[in-house]
Design a protein around this motif. Sequence first.
Motif, PDB file in Angstrom:
ATOM      1  N   SER A 191     -17.850  15.610   4.938  1.00 13.51           N
ATOM      2  CA  SER A 191     -18.658  15.721   3.822  1.00 13.51           C
ATOM      3  C   SER A 191     -17.223  14.797   2.570  1.00 13.51           C
ATOM      4  CB  SER A 191     -18.711  16.719   3.608  1.00 13.51           C
ATOM      5  OG  SER A 191     -17.531  17.763   2.523  1.00 13.51           O
ATOM      6  N   GLY A 192     -16.497  13.763   3.539  1.00 13.46           N
ATOM      7  CA  GLY A 192     -15.571  13.234   2.412  1.00 13.46           C
ATOM      8  C   GLY A 192     -16.669  11.959   1.979  1.00 13.46           C
ATOM      9  N   ILE A 193     -15.355  11.292   1.262  1.00 10.53           N
ATOM     10  CA  ILE A 193     -15.341  10.267   1.112  1.00 10.53           C
ATOM     11  C   ILE A 193     -15.954   8.895   1.267  1.00 10.53           C
ATOM     12  CG2 ILE A 193     -13.460  10.509  -0.295  1.00 10.53           C
ATOM     13  CD1 ILE A 193     -11.731   8.171   0.437  1.00 10.53           C
ATOM     14  N   GLY A 194     -16.092   8.810   2.261  1.00 16.27           N
ATOM     15  CA  GLY A 194     -17.517   7.796   3.104  1.00 16.27           C
ATOM     16  C   GLY A 194     -16.215   6.550   3.363  1.00 16.27           C
ATOM     17  N   ILE A 195     -17.640   5.694   4.074  1.00 21.09           N
ATOM     18  CA  ILE A 195     -16.373   4.768   4.320  1.00 21.09           C
ATOM     19  C   ILE A 195     -17.588   3.062   3.943  1.00 21.09           C
ATOM     20  CG2 ILE A 195     -15.713   2.786   5.999  1.00 21.09           C
ATOM     21  CD1 ILE A 195     -15.043   5.133   7.710  1.00 21.09           C
ATOM     22  N   PRO A 196     -17.231   2.201   2.998  1.00 23.56           N
ATOM     23  CA  PRO A 196     -18.354   1.414   2.627  1.00 23.56           C
ATOM     24  C   PRO A 196     -19.243   0.351   3.761  1.00 23.56           C
ATOM     25  CG  PRO A 196     -16.398   0.745   1.362  1.00 23.56           C
ATOM     26  CD  PRO A 196     -16.137   1.594   2.113  1.00 23.56           C
ATOM     27  N   LYS A 197     -20.088   0.127   3.851  1.00 22.09           N
ATOM     28  CA  LYS A 197     -21.004  -0.402   5.170  1.00 22.09           C
ATOM     29  C   LYS A 197     -19.875  -1.736   5.388  1.00 22.09           C
ATOM     30  CE  LYS A 197     -24.500   1.550   5.627  1.00 22.09           C
ATOM     31  NZ  LYS A 197     -23.879   2.555   5.420  1.00 22.09           N
ATOM     32  N   GLU A 198     -19.639  -2.260   4.513  1.00 19.85           N
ATOM     33  CA  GLU A 198     -19.055  -3.547   5.368  1.00 19.85           C
ATOM     34  C   GLU A 198     -17.279  -3.451   5.676  1.00 19.85           C
ATOM     35  OE1 GLU A 198     -19.729  -2.823   1.782  1.00 19.85           O
ATOM     36  OE2 GLU A 198     -18.186  -3.063   0.510  1.00 19.85           O
ATOM     37  N   GLU A 199     -17.139  -2.163   5.562  1.00 19.10           N
ATOM     38  CA  GLU A 199     -15.534  -2.201   5.917  1.00 19.10           C
ATOM     39  C   GLU A 199     -15.994  -1.326   7.293  1.00 19.10           C
ATOM     40  OE1 GLU A 199     -12.678  -2.639   4.782  1.00 19.10           O
ATOM     41  OE2 GLU A 199     -13.382  -2.745   2.168  1.00 19.10           O
ATOM     42  N   THR A 200     -16.660  -0.955   7.319  1.00 17.80           N
ATOM     43  CA  THR A 200     -17.068   0.424   9.145  1.00 17.80           C
ATOM     44  C   THR A 200     -16.636  -0.688  10.270  1.00 17.80           C
ATOM     45  OG1 THR A 200     -18.962  -0.544   9.250  1.00 17.80           O
ATOM     46  CG2 THR A 200     -18.454   1.781   8.373  1.00 17.80           C
ATOM     47  N   HIS A 202     -13.993  -2.694  10.783  1.00 16.17           N
ATOM     48  CA  HIS A 202     -13.161  -3.321  10.604  1.00 16.17           C
ATOM     49  C   HIS A 202     -12.097  -2.125  11.090  1.00 16.17           C
ATOM     50  CE1 HIS A 202     -13.227  -7.460   8.784  1.00 16.17           C
ATOM     51  NE2 HIS A 202     -14.132  -6.981   8.449  1.00 16.17           N
ATOM     52  N   ILE A 203     -12.641  -1.170  10.891  1.00 18.91           N
ATOM     53  CA  ILE A 203     -11.720   0.021  10.899  1.00 18.91           C
ATOM     54  C   ILE A 203     -11.002   0.418  11.941  1.00 18.91           C
ATOM     55  CG2 ILE A 203     -12.590   1.231   8.623  1.00 18.91           C
ATOM     56  CD1 ILE A 203     -14.580   3.125  10.892  1.00 18.91           C
ATOM     57  N   PHE A 204     -11.709   0.201  13.183  1.00 17.90           N
ATOM     58  CA  PHE A 204     -10.538   0.863  14.041  1.00 17.90           C
ATOM     59  C   PHE A 204      -9.728  -0.951  14.571  1.00 17.90           C
ATOM     60  CE2 PHE A 204     -14.259   2.042  14.711  1.00 17.90           C
ATOM     61  CZ  PHE A 204     -14.451   3.500  15.207  1.00 17.90           C
ATOM     62  N   GLU A 205      -9.071  -1.858  13.405  1.00 17.83           N
ATOM     63  CA  GLU A 205      -8.365  -2.277  13.871  1.00 17.83           C
ATOM     64  C   GLU A 205      -6.904  -2.321  13.309  1.00 17.83           C
ATOM     65  OE1 GLU A 205      -9.424  -5.400  11.714  1.00 17.83           O
ATOM     66  OE2 GLU A 205     -11.040  -6.142  12.136  1.00 17.83           O
ATOM     67  N   ARG A 206      -5.587  -2.610  14.363  1.00 13.17           N
ATOM     68  CA  ARG A 206      -4.782  -2.099  13.711  1.00 13.17           C
ATOM     69  C   ARG A 206      -4.399  -2.228  12.536  1.00 13.17           C
ATOM     70  NH1 ARG A 206      -2.737  -4.985  19.332  1.00 13.17           N
ATOM     71  NH2 ARG A 206      -2.711  -6.907  18.162  1.00 13.17           N
ATOM     72  N   PHE A 207      -3.704  -1.687  11.883  1.00 12.17           N
ATOM     73  CA  PHE A 207      -3.077  -1.263  10.605  1.00 12.17           C
ATOM     74  C   PHE A 207      -4.815  -1.852   9.020  1.00 12.17           C
ATOM     75  CE2 PHE A 207       0.543  -2.915  13.014  1.00 12.17           C
ATOM     76  CZ  PHE A 207       1.399  -1.838  12.333  1.00 12.17           C
ATOM     77  N   TYR A 208      -5.709  -1.731   9.987  1.00 17.70           N
ATOM     78  CA  TYR A 208      -6.892  -1.732   9.024  1.00 17.70           C
ATOM     79  C   TYR A 208      -6.730  -0.663   8.305  1.00 17.70           C
ATOM     80  CZ  TYR A 208     -10.790  -3.607   6.288  1.00 17.70           C
ATOM     81  OH  TYR A 208     -11.517  -4.212   5.151  1.00 17.70           O
ATOM     82  N   ARG A 209      -6.942  -0.748   6.661  1.00 15.09           N
ATOM     83  CA  ARG A 209      -7.550   0.927   5.420  1.00 15.09           C
ATOM     84  C   ARG A 209      -8.253   0.335   4.748  1.00 15.09           C
ATOM     85  NH1 ARG A 209      -1.312   0.003   5.968  1.00 15.09           N
ATOM     86  NH2 ARG A 209      -0.452   2.015   6.332  1.00 15.09           N
ATOM     87  N   VAL A 210      -8.977   1.186   4.616  1.00 13.49           N
ATOM     88  CA  VAL A 210     -10.115   0.649   3.536  1.00 13.49           C
ATOM     89  C   VAL A 210      -8.976   0.048   2.302  1.00 13.49           C
ATOM     90  CG1 VAL A 210     -12.280   1.586   1.623  1.00 13.49           C
ATOM     91  CG2 VAL A 210     -12.361   1.615   4.747  1.00 13.49           C
ATOM     92  N   ASP A 211      -8.098   1.394   1.622  1.00 14.21           N
ATOM     93  CA  ASP A 211      -7.536   1.406   0.766  1.00 14.21           C
ATOM     94  C   ASP A 211      -5.891   1.919   0.808  1.00 14.21           C
ATOM     95  OD1 ASP A 211      -6.676   2.551  -1.853  1.00 14.21           O
ATOM     96  OD2 ASP A 211      -8.369   3.942  -3.017  1.00 14.21           O
ATOM     97  N   LYS A 212      -5.500   1.155   0.763  1.00 14.32           N
ATOM     98  CA  LYS A 212      -3.769   0.680   1.096  1.00 14.32           C
ATOM     99  C   LYS A 212      -2.877   2.343   0.716  1.00 14.32           C
ATOM    100  CE  LYS A 212      -1.386  -2.457   3.534  1.00 14.32           C
ATOM    101  NZ  LYS A 212      -1.561  -3.340   4.853  1.00 14.32           N
ATOM    102  N   SER A 213      -3.979   2.701  -0.479  1.00 14.50           N
ATOM    103  CA  SER A 213      -2.257   3.002  -1.493  1.00 14.50           C
ATOM    104  C   SER A 213      -2.923   4.468  -1.729  1.00 14.50           C
ATOM    105  CB  SER A 213      -2.230   2.106  -2.948  1.00 14.50           C
ATOM    106  OG  SER A 213      -4.118   2.901  -3.520  1.00 14.50           O
ATOM    107  N   GLU A 217      -0.855   7.619   0.269  1.00 13.13           N
ATOM    108  CA  GLU A 217      -0.399   8.737  -0.902  1.00 13.13           C
ATOM    109  C   GLU A 217      -0.314  10.065   0.675  1.00 13.13           C
ATOM    110  OE1 GLU A 217      -2.708   9.411  -4.439  1.00 13.13           O
ATOM    111  OE2 GLU A 217      -1.501   7.929  -4.643  1.00 13.13           O
ATOM    112  N   ILE A 218      -1.443   9.451   1.357  1.00 13.27           N
ATOM    113  CA  ILE A 218      -1.457  10.509   2.002  1.00 13.27           C
ATOM    114  C   ILE A 218      -0.661  10.848   4.029  1.00 13.27           C
ATOM    115  CG2 ILE A 218      -4.117  11.457   1.025  1.00 13.27           C
ATOM    116  CD1 ILE A 218      -5.301   9.946   3.146  1.00 13.27           C
ATOM    117  N   GLY A 219      -0.128   9.756   3.801  1.00 11.87           N
ATOM    118  CA  GLY A 219      -0.265   9.704   4.806  1.00 11.87           C
ATOM    119  C   GLY A 219       0.116   8.864   6.168  1.00 11.87           C
ATOM    120  N   GLY A 220      -0.955   7.935   5.382  1.00 14.87           N
ATOM    121  CA  GLY A 220      -1.775   7.339   6.740  1.00 14.87           C
ATOM    122  C   GLY A 220      -0.354   6.171   7.009  1.00 14.87           C
ATOM    123  N   THR A 221      -0.899   5.938   8.175  1.00 17.31           N
ATOM    124  CA  THR A 221      -0.620   4.349   9.048  1.00 17.31           C
ATOM    125  C   THR A 221      -0.829   3.347   9.064  1.00 17.31           C
ATOM    126  OG1 THR A 221      -0.785   5.155  11.221  1.00 17.31           O
ATOM    127  CG2 THR A 221       1.414   5.517  10.509  1.00 17.31           C
TER     128      THR A 221
END
Length: 262
Positions: A191-200, A202-213, A217-221
């Motif tokens: 039930s989370g924040i979701g991912i914008p259509k145009e980003e979906t 890319h999200i499996f790419e290495r080091f890709y994040r929708v919102d880097k900061s 902040e929450i410890g993602g790599t």
Amino acid sequence: GYGENYLHEDAYNETKQISDAFNKLWDRYKVLDASREEFVANVSHELKTPLTSMKVLADSLLAQPEAPVELYQEFMGDLSQEIERENKIINDLLSLVKLDKRGANLNIKSENINELVERILKRLRPLAATRNIELVFESFRTVSAEVDEVKLSLAVTNLVENAVKYNKEDGWVHVALNADHKYFYLKVADSGIGIPKEETEHIFERFYRVDKSHSREIGGTGLGLAIARNAVVMHRGAIKVYSEPGEGTTFTVRIPLTYISQ
Ligand code: ADP
């Protein structure tokens, strides 16, 4: 005469075929080489970021020999966090590198997938509890499948961890397991924040994040989903994402019940 010309043409065609094949390979090599170069550049950058913070922290303490003990305490706390972060990136990288060897060192055994999922959820319950997120497992069947327990667990852990991390306070995460005669299906919905259509895409790419900061902040790599996808692909499976920004995200995984070696 005529025969000679014919031979020339043959030789020409043969040469052209070889050169076409070579050019094709060369193009593919260049693409691979470019993505390898990009990966190395990304790795260096990711590893350098915490290191730069560590250096700044250490230098500023060194510059203040008379600093009060409280300041030392605070800086050492920050330093410890940066070290932890560096450690997490290195661990994720090691997992990813192991998973890149396409199906090479899989340790396939018959596993009870229900128990595998239960174990993962049990480990992630404390994390979910910190934000009062409800973690529900709905199992439609008892599933036994031929998988590499360690690698499949990495995939499921990353999906559920993300569902918790990118959620809202008091939200929910639903994990569902089902199967037919050929595959088992795992669904992780949140039930989370979701991912914008145009980003979906890319999200499996290495080091890709929708919102880097936010991720940092929450410890993602930025490696979690790359790890998950590689682990699923190694099992000859498929992974898909559906998301509605502001509403939530659903990942679906489909894996053959019987391992198909190459
Ligand atoms: P990270 O370490 O940043 O979480 P991942 O590879 O696991 O990296 O995920 C890549 C990006 O995809 C994340 O940074 C986040 O922006 C997005 N993402 C992944 N899972 C979810 C989810 N369940 N809900 C919303 N966004 C997500």
